[in-house]
Design an enzyme around this catalytic site. Structure first.
Site, PDB file in Angstrom:
ATOM      1  N   SER A   1     -31.167 -50.766  14.640  1.00 57.35           N
ATOM      2  CA  SER A   1     -30.059 -51.582  14.147  1.00 57.35           C
ATOM      3  C   SER A   1     -28.728 -51.074  14.706  1.00 57.35           C
ATOM      4  O   SER A   1     -27.676 -51.642  14.446  1.00 57.35           O
ATOM      5  CB  SER A   1     -30.033 -51.553  12.620  1.00 57.35           C
ATOM      6  OG  SER A   1     -29.928 -50.209  12.199  1.00 57.35           O
ATOM      7  N   GLY A   2     -28.763 -50.017  15.474  1.00 56.68           N
ATOM      8  CA  GLY A   2     -27.521 -49.408  15.965  1.00 56.68           C
ATOM      9  C   GLY A   2     -27.005 -50.034  17.251  1.00 56.68           C
ATOM     10  O   GLY A   2     -27.639 -50.886  17.860  1.00 56.68           O
TER      11      GLY A   2
ATOM     12  N   ARG B   1     -33.332 -48.154   9.093  1.00 55.05           N
ATOM     13  CA  ARG B   1     -33.387 -48.107   7.632  1.00 55.05           C
ATOM     14  C   ARG B   1     -33.045 -49.446   6.977  1.00 55.05           C
ATOM     15  O   ARG B   1     -33.545 -49.775   5.925  1.00 55.05           O
ATOM     16  CB  ARG B   1     -32.424 -47.026   7.135  1.00 55.05           C
ATOM     17  CG  ARG B   1     -32.972 -45.629   7.395  1.00 55.05           C
ATOM     18  CD  ARG B   1     -31.939 -44.580   7.164  1.00 55.05           C
ATOM     19  NE  ARG B   1     -30.745 -44.838   7.972  1.00 55.05           N
ATOM     20  CZ  ARG B   1     -29.730 -44.006   8.102  1.00 55.05           C
ATOM     21  NH1 ARG B   1     -29.744 -42.861   7.479  1.00 55.05           N
ATOM     22  NH2 ARG B   1     -28.693 -44.303   8.858  1.00 55.05           N
TER      23      ARG B   1
ATOM     24  N   LYS C   1     -26.395 -44.944  37.357  1.00 50.24           N
ATOM     25  CA  LYS C   1     -25.342 -45.782  37.961  1.00 50.24           C
ATOM     26  C   LYS C   1     -25.559 -45.880  39.468  1.00 50.24           C
ATOM     27  O   LYS C   1     -25.960 -44.908  40.120  1.00 50.24           O
ATOM     28  CB  LYS C   1     -23.956 -45.212  37.644  1.00 50.24           C
ATOM     29  CG  LYS C   1     -23.674 -45.279  36.136  1.00 50.24           C
ATOM     30  CD  LYS C   1     -22.225 -45.226  35.802  1.00 50.24           C
ATOM     31  CE  LYS C   1     -22.048 -45.218  34.297  1.00 50.24           C
ATOM     32  NZ  LYS C   1     -21.420 -46.398  33.754  1.00 50.24           N
TER      33      LYS C   1
ATOM     34  N   ASP D   1     -19.394 -34.194  25.468  1.00 50.55           N
ATOM     35  CA  ASP D   1     -19.703 -35.625  25.525  1.00 50.55           C
ATOM     36  C   ASP D   1     -19.790 -36.116  26.975  1.00 50.55           C
ATOM     37  O   ASP D   1     -20.590 -36.996  27.287  1.00 50.55           O
ATOM     38  CB  ASP D   1     -18.607 -36.397  24.764  1.00 50.55           C
ATOM     39  CG  ASP D   1     -18.936 -37.870  24.605  1.00 50.55           C
ATOM     40  OD1 ASP D   1     -20.084 -38.179  24.262  1.00 50.55           O
ATOM     41  OD2 ASP D   1     -18.051 -38.724  24.829  1.00 50.55           O
TER      42      ASP D   1
ATOM     43  N   HIS E   1     -22.438 -35.751  32.263  1.00 50.53           N
ATOM     44  CA  HIS E   1     -22.165 -36.732  33.320  1.00 50.53           C
ATOM     45  C   HIS E   1     -21.513 -36.085  34.554  1.00 50.53           C
ATOM     46  O   HIS E   1     -21.963 -36.269  35.675  1.00 50.53           O
ATOM     47  CB  HIS E   1     -21.247 -37.845  32.815  1.00 50.53           C
ATOM     48  CG  HIS E   1     -21.764 -38.583  31.611  1.00 50.53           C
ATOM     49  ND1 HIS E   1     -23.098 -38.743  31.350  1.00 50.53           N
ATOM     50  CD2 HIS E   1     -21.116 -39.216  30.597  1.00 50.53           C
ATOM     51  CE1 HIS E   1     -23.247 -39.447  30.218  1.00 50.53           C
ATOM     52  NE2 HIS E   1     -22.061 -39.733  29.746  1.00 50.53           N
TER      53      HIS E   1
ATOM     54  N   ARG F   1     -13.305 -37.052  44.552  1.00 54.39           N
ATOM     55  CA  ARG F   1     -12.429 -36.938  45.718  1.00 54.39           C
ATOM     56  C   ARG F   1     -12.749 -35.659  46.443  1.00 54.39           C
ATOM     57  O   ARG F   1     -12.574 -34.564  45.900  1.00 54.39           O
ATOM     58  CB  ARG F   1     -10.960 -36.852  45.293  1.00 54.39           C
ATOM     59  CG  ARG F   1     -10.334 -38.171  45.148  1.00 54.39           C
ATOM     60  CD  ARG F   1      -8.942 -38.130  44.593  1.00 54.39           C
ATOM     61  NE  ARG F   1      -8.596 -39.512  44.347  1.00 54.39           N
ATOM     62  CZ  ARG F   1      -7.982 -40.304  45.217  1.00 54.39           C
ATOM     63  NH1 ARG F   1      -7.548 -39.824  46.362  1.00 54.39           N
ATOM     64  NH2 ARG F   1      -7.754 -41.566  44.929  1.00 54.39           N
TER      65      ARG F   1
ATOM     66  N   ARG G   1     -15.908 -43.908  44.519  1.00 50.83           N
ATOM     67  CA  ARG G   1     -15.539 -44.452  43.205  1.00 50.83           C
ATOM     68  C   ARG G   1     -16.787 -44.980  42.508  1.00 50.83           C
ATOM     69  O   ARG G   1     -17.409 -45.932  42.957  1.00 50.83           O
ATOM     70  CB  ARG G   1     -14.475 -45.538  43.322  1.00 50.83           C
ATOM     71  CG  ARG G   1     -13.864 -45.854  41.952  1.00 50.83           C
ATOM     72  CD  ARG G   1     -12.554 -46.605  42.006  1.00 50.83           C
ATOM     73  NE  ARG G   1     -12.730 -47.866  42.668  1.00 50.83           N
ATOM     74  CZ  ARG G   1     -12.014 -48.295  43.694  1.00 50.83           C
ATOM     75  NH1 ARG G   1     -11.064 -47.549  44.197  1.00 50.83           N
ATOM     76  NH2 ARG G   1     -12.248 -49.469  44.239  1.00 50.83           N
TER      77      ARG G   1
ATOM     78  N   GLN H   1     -16.886 -45.979  39.205  1.00 45.99           N
ATOM     79  CA  GLN H   1     -16.513 -47.166  38.437  1.00 45.99           C
ATOM     80  C   GLN H   1     -15.036 -47.132  38.132  1.00 45.99           C
ATOM     81  O   GLN H   1     -14.455 -46.049  38.127  1.00 45.99           O
ATOM     82  CB  GLN H   1     -17.322 -47.260  37.140  1.00 45.99           C
ATOM     83  CG  GLN H   1     -17.083 -46.108  36.197  1.00 45.99           C
ATOM     84  CD  GLN H   1     -17.991 -46.141  34.979  1.00 45.99           C
ATOM     85  OE1 GLN H   1     -19.099 -46.603  35.022  1.00 45.99           O
ATOM     86  NE2 GLN H   1     -17.491 -45.636  33.872  1.00 45.99           N
TER      87      GLN H   1
HETATM   88  C1  BG6 Z   1     -21.130 -41.843  26.876  1.00 46.56           C
HETATM   89  C2  BG6 Z   1     -20.120 -41.106  26.069  1.00 46.56           C
HETATM   90  O1  BG6 Z   1     -22.124 -40.976  27.318  1.00 46.56           O
HETATM   91  O2  BG6 Z   1     -20.532 -42.461  27.989  1.00 46.56           O
HETATM   92  C3  BG6 Z   1     -18.967 -42.017  25.673  1.00 46.56           C
HETATM   93  O3  BG6 Z   1     -20.734 -40.586  24.914  1.00 46.56           O
HETATM   94  C4  BG6 Z   1     -18.411 -42.736  26.869  1.00 46.56           C
HETATM   95  O4  BG6 Z   1     -17.967 -41.274  25.019  1.00 46.56           O
HETATM   96  C5  BG6 Z   1     -19.535 -43.395  27.645  1.00 46.56           C
HETATM   97  O5  BG6 Z   1     -17.482 -43.687  26.411  1.00 46.56           O
HETATM   98  C6  BG6 Z   1     -19.027 -44.050  28.913  1.00 46.56           C
HETATM   99  O6  BG6 Z   1     -20.073 -44.723  29.534  1.00 46.56           O
HETATM  100  P1  BG6 Z   1     -19.779 -45.841  30.603  1.00 46.56           P
HETATM  101  O7  BG6 Z   1     -21.103 -46.186  31.145  1.00 46.56           O
HETATM  102  O8  BG6 Z   1     -19.107 -46.962  29.865  1.00 46.56           O
HETATM  103  O9  BG6 Z   1     -18.855 -45.247  31.602  1.00 46.56           O
END
Ligand code: BG6
Length: 491
Positions: free
Chosen positions: A20-21, A52, A193, A246, A251, A353, A379, A381
């Site tokens: 549901s999230g 839930r 990506k 995060d 990433h 870069r 780049r 995104q």
């Molecule tokens: C997530 C992070 O992994 O990636 C978020 O937890 C972030 O905080 C998101 O906003 C960004 O993902 P994308 O694909 O929109 O660049």
């Protein structure tokens, strides 16, 4: 590489725990629908949601439908495809840590699939704090088949995997009791990506880059990630992790690993992940003065981080961070690597870069002054592009030099649709290709880079520098970049 024959394969059940999230409804199910429209799901597949909230199958389907798009089936047939797809989606309500919830789910699945052997994907779209509860209950319910039977069960989990090296190790160990490493797919969606996947092709399918991809030619590397939005309704989650955990530890470090690793022996998931682990192990943890942190403050563009829902008013959590890394290996020793990531910044961008060294012996010196260094900009995104900044003669009778761009802009160069990262990653899970997933030793090596400084920031209660919502890089980050010879770092 070509994907498996379309629509083939054994029956498949995709179980989304936390259905549901937001993640399930905005990312996972739309990606499954996109795969379905392109014929990449087995003929006999079902999607089962567990959460839930009490809901009927119909209510569940209505929620899912709101996020499906007709990208791959434009026109009238789209509604029919949606109805077919949603007809294969079912829902069962239950508590995440309860064995009974999974036994009920199993009963429902049996009723739909019969007694045939079915491969299963368990997608944990739940907060990391309850991964273990879910895994234990799944294990105890006897639903998981890891190698023991002819059908398989794979588990997909999303970062953050733990909060530091020790908690991550513990999670790996505990989860490993239910799903062995071979069946565990740790997602870092940036690896799905398009441009991130292209990094290896760019480096290893072209001759021209390898000779200059080293300390002799490269002056510095900057990987930047910015979002113009704040944490919004995710304040509760974000506050216990912060931007280093995060975005940067996963990433950005993954992008760096692909950019800087040695050439793998082949394109197999074992060889690629070995190469990434070796690279990560050559990065010593940055010292406290090689990291700076910021937190957004209120501005006309948005609220202060501390004013966001579920964020404590005295929070020290960083919403921006910059880190200077060094790679101690023969290829990169001495090349500064600057990573920075921030929420509520002045733009949305994620790019690499790579700045090259200056041209020695400038024969145009008298006329043009200092020659600017070449730069390769990748780049990721938005608006995917690969650009090489080069000096060029401006057409005309005078000798006038100008910095210009050799530009590969995806939107104009390719007519193909760029798939969402989740489409690619989910298809990999179905096909059992683990190339783009994080192996446990890779995870440990990534935590080793940031764990010491995270602990130090927290134990010393370092106050992040305030920057305005929608503003550029905090002043301290410019200072860090300048002190370390990255004069070209832009805010
Ligand atoms: C997530 C992070 O992994 O990636 C978020 O937890 C972030 O905080 C998101 O906003 C960004 O993902 P994308 O694909 O929109 O660049």
């Amino acid at each position: 590489m070509k994907r498996s024959e379309k629509g083939s394969g054994r029956p498949l059940g995709i179980i989304i725990v936390g259905a549901s999230g937001d993640l399930a409804q905005r990312k996972i199910v739309p990606a499954l629908f996109a795969l379905y429209c392109q014929g990449f799901l087995p003929r006999d597949f079902h999607v089962y949601g567990l959460a839930r909230t009490p809901m009927t199958h119909e209510e569940f389907r209505a929620r899912l439908m709101m996020h499906l798009t007709c990208r791959y089936v434009p026109g009238e047939s789209c509604a029919a495809r949606m109805a077919e797809f949603l007809g294969r989606c079912y829902y069962s309500a239950g508590q995440y840590g309860s064995v009974d919830a999974y036994l009920d789910l199993f009963q429902m699945m049996r009723g739909i699939e019969g007694r045939q052997a079915v491969d299963r994907i368990f997608y944990m779209a739940v907060p990391p704090s309850i991964f273990m509860q879910v895994a234990r209950a799944l294990g105890d319910s006897g639903l998981v088949a890891c190698g023991s039977r002819k059908e398989w069960s794979r588990v997909v989990i999303e970062k953050p995997f733990g909060r530091d090296r020790a908690s991550s190790d513990q999670l790996v160990q505990e989860m490993g009791k239910v799903f062995t490493e071979e069946f565990t797919y740790r997602i870092d969606h940036y690896l799905g990506k398009e441009i991130v996947q292209n990094l290896m092709v760019l480096r290893f399918a072209n001759l021209v880059f390898e000779p200059i991809w080293n300390r002799e030619f490269v002056d510095s590397i900057h990987i930047t990630w910015k979002e113009p939005v704040g944490v919004g309704l995710r304040g509760g989650y974000f506050d216990s992790f912060g931007i280093l955990r995060d975005v940067m530890q996963n990433h950005l470090l993954q992008i760096l690993a692909l950019l800087a690793m040695e050439k793998p022996g082949d394109y197999s998931s074992a060889a690629v992940r070995d190469a990434k682990v070796s690279l990560l192990r050559c990065i010593p943890p940055p010292a406290l003065d090689e990291v700076c942190v910021g937190q957004y403050a209120a501005s006309p563009k948005g609220p202060a981080y501390k004013g966001e829902p579920s964020v404590p008013c005295d929070s020290l959590t960083a919403t921006y961070a910059a880190a200077l890394l060094r790679i101690r290996n023969p290829r990169w020793d001495g090349v500064p690597v600057f990573l920075d990531a921030g929420k509520a910044m002045n733009e949305r961008i994620n790019e690499v870069r790579m700045r090259f060294k200056g041209v020695p012996g400038n024969i145009f010196g008298g006329q043009v002054g200092e020659l600017p260094a070449n730069e390769l900009v990748i780049r990721i995104q938005p608006d995917e592009a690969i650009t090489m900044k080069v000096m060029n003669k401006t057409p005309g009778l005078d000798l006038k030099l100008e910095k210009t761009e050799l530009n590969l802009r995806y939107q104009t160069a390719f007519k193909e649709e760029i798939p969402d990262a989740y489409e690619c990653l989910l298809l990999d899970v179905i096909e059992g290709d683990r190339n783009l997933f994080i192996r446990s030793d890779e995870l440990a090596a990534a935590w080793d880079v940031f764990t010491p400084v995270l602990h130090e920031l927290e134990s010393r209660r370092i106050q992040p520098e305030a920057y305005p919502f929608g503003g550029g890089m905090p002043e301290a980050a410019f200072g860090l970049a300048r002190r370390n010879g990255l004069s070209a770092v832009q805010g």
